[in-house]
Scaffold this motif. Sequence first.
Motif: not given
Length: 209
Positions: A96-101, A103-107, A165-167
């Motif tokens: 996990r790194h930037t994309d998790s933030t 996907a999870y917090q954004g989308y 997932r969509n994010g």
Amino acid sequence: MKKGLFITFEGADGSGKTTQLNNIKSFLEQKGFDVVVTREPGSLELGKKIREILLHYDGVVADRCEIFLFLADRAQHVETFIKPAIEEGKIVLCDRHTDSTIAYQGYGRGQDVQLLKELNKIAVNGIYPDLTLLFDVSTEVAQERVGSEKDRMESIGIEFHKKVRNGYLELKNEYSDRIKLVNANNSIEEVFEETKNIITNLIQQKQGV
């Protein structure tokens, strides 16, 4: 390779990304590479305290507070661990790194995606992955794999995880040069073979083979 590589492993809980990260570590070490494994949040001592709050805190954690906790962990992690390891010529495998933030917090949480991208830029201070492996699996399968013992993030409803997932898939389309999709619905052996091929191709490119 004089300079190391930074490879991130992304995907939903239950996607099998951590299993594959450990398999790749063994594979690369057998090839003679100097490999370090890390994760976000909670690789370093400061991060472990932040991880405990993020995953197991019983009280309410405000959405914006959650974001800044992740970012604080990331800024410390990049500056004191990831950047020095890359400069020493090591291959850094990060769970996990930037994309998790995003996907999870954004989308997932519905926070401002563009703002999160800008905040991530501040946290990483110019250190970006050479490659991101996105282990994509159906939300239903992922939830079954996680089982009944879920942490605070895993226990959020299935609609949230579908948005996550969509994010991730949106990010894959946006950063197709960096993010490579791996079909995590397949067997562990099949997923490993696909992952191994992607990473081997990257190393050969960096070595000029």
